[in-house]
Write a protein that holds these residues in place. Structure first.
Motif, PDB file in Angstrom:
ATOM      1  N   LYS A   1       0.898   7.777   3.649  1.00 26.72           N
ATOM      2  CA  LYS A   1       1.238   9.175   3.892  1.00 26.72           C
ATOM      3  C   LYS A   1       2.176   9.266   5.097  1.00 26.72           C
ATOM      4  CE  LYS A   1      -1.503  10.415   0.581  1.00 26.72           C
ATOM      5  NZ  LYS A   1      -0.933  10.840  -0.722  1.00 26.72           N
TER       6      LYS A   1
ATOM      7  N   ASN B   1       1.689   3.290  -2.335  1.00 27.11           N
ATOM      8  CA  ASN B   1       1.140   4.403  -3.112  1.00 27.11           C
ATOM      9  C   ASN B   1       0.152   5.235  -2.309  1.00 27.11           C
ATOM     10  OD1 ASN B   1       2.644   3.694  -5.358  1.00 27.11           O
ATOM     11  ND2 ASN B   1       1.031   2.416  -6.235  1.00 27.11           N
ATOM     12  N   ASN B   2      -0.498   4.623  -1.327  1.00 26.25           N
ATOM     13  CA  ASN B   2      -1.493   5.334  -0.522  1.00 26.25           C
ATOM     14  C   ASN B   2      -0.961   5.740   0.841  1.00 26.25           C
ATOM     15  OD1 ASN B   2      -3.494   4.945  -2.542  1.00 26.25           O
ATOM     16  ND2 ASN B   2      -3.820   2.865  -1.817  1.00 26.25           N
TER      17      ASN B   2
ATOM     18  N   SER C   1       0.813  -1.217   0.000  1.00 28.80           N
ATOM     19  CA  SER C   1       0.000   0.000   0.000  1.00 28.80           C
ATOM     20  C   SER C   1       0.846   1.266   0.000  1.00 28.80           C
ATOM     21  CB  SER C   1      -0.923  -0.006   1.223  1.00 28.80           C
ATOM     22  OG  SER C   1      -0.163  -0.030   2.412  1.00 28.80           O
TER      23      SER C   1
ATOM     24  N   ASN D   1       3.330  14.425  -3.169  1.00 26.88           N
ATOM     25  CA  ASN D   1       3.607  13.081  -3.649  1.00 26.88           C
ATOM     26  C   ASN D   1       5.096  12.788  -3.480  1.00 26.88           C
ATOM     27  OD1 ASN D   1       0.924  12.605  -4.566  1.00 26.88           O
ATOM     28  ND2 ASN D   1       1.356  13.846  -6.390  1.00 26.88           N
TER      29      ASN D   1
END
Length: 290
Positions: free
Chosen positions: A62, A59-60, A57, A125
């Motif tokens: 934070k 990419n998601n 996970s 990002n």
């Protein structure tokens, strides 16, 4: 004759345990062990899938920002505004407001290696338009950079007397960490723990059989077998939960260029199987097969 025959049948039932003959209402030990084995296999796949999906996970994910992060300067010839970190410390550079931002370190007092990595935050990002340069020349004058800051976090060597200069032309958040304590150098994802699970599963099955004491040719009550399966499922889900929760700080190290403070916990499969075996002390059917 009939009375004698009935007495003989009653005596036969008393003398011979029906649990080892046949019970249409019970579960044969051999079948019970196979079904429990299949259940364990499915639960192992579920656990491993959960670990893999948790690690995948990125990419998601934070990363948390540091309130003491150095905000970039709009001056192309700024004074040194950060220090190259040492030990297990990190230095965060904040260019989240966008525009063109410049950063310059103090000169390094000794040769060292660092990881300069762009990380994802709530507002940025990991893919950014930032470049850097490392040299004694970068310690003064207008900042001139050309090497792209990566989200993969490759180790970079800094000679004594050199400075790190960074230019960002997009919103970005950069974290610098000494390479010798970098999370990037830690074992990646849950691969070692998946190996640990699968390598010892066959031995764990033997431990389960020894502790549970389930006999192949003995019949056991359906109720006790259901309780056993429920306990096996609950213990597997608990083990999975412990493993996933222990990955949280590890993912911080892997995804956010943080020091590794601890390795993920994997419940010992031997202990897990012993607990499952203890919960599966099945009850034999009675003399009439119930």
């Amino acid at each position: 004759m009939t009375t004698k025959f009935n007495i003989f049948i009653i005596l036969l039932i008393v003398l011979v345990n029906c649990a080892d003959i046949y019970s249409p209402f019970g579960v044969k030990g051999k079948d019970a062990k196979k079904e429990i084995g299949d259940l364990n296999t499915n639960l192992t796949i579920l656990t491993s899938t959960t670990l893999i999906s948790s690690d995948a996970s990125r990419n998601n994910f934070k990363c948390q920002t540091d309130p003491t992060a150095v905000v970039g300067s709009t001056n192309i010839n700024p004074a040194a505004n950060f220090t190259i970190p040492s030990d297990a410390n990190t230095t965060d550079l904040d260019s989240r407001s966008g525009g063109i931002r410049y950063f310059r370190s103090n000169a390094s007092s000794q040769a060292t290696s660092v990881v300069i990595q762009s990380i994802p935050t709530e507002t940025t990002n990991s893919t950014v338009s930032c470049t850097y340069a490392i040299s004694p020349v970068a310690c003064s004058g207008a900042i001139n950079t050309s090497v792209s800051v990566s989200s993969s976090g490759l180790s970079t060597f800094v000679t004594a007397g050199s400075c790190i200069a960074i230019t960002c032309t997009s919103a970005a958040y950069i974290r610098i960490l000494p390479a010798n304590v970098s999370g990037i150098n830690a074992p990646t994802s849950s691969n070692p723990f998946q190996f640990f699970i699968f390598s010892f599963r066959f031995l764990a099955s033997s431990i389960f059989n020894d502790i549970s004491g389930i006999k192949d040719d003995t019949y056991y009550t359906e109720e006790s077998f259901k309780k056993c399966k429920n306990s096996v499922t609950e213990l597997s889900l608990l083990s999975s939960s412990i493993s996933v929760n222990s990955l949280l700080p590890f993912r911080d190290a892997l995804f956010c260029n943080k020091p590794v403070t601890s390795f993920p916990i994997q419940v010992n499969p031997f202990l897990e199987s012993a607990l499952k075996g203890n919960e599966c002390k099945l009850e034999e059917v009675n003399l009439i097969g119930f």
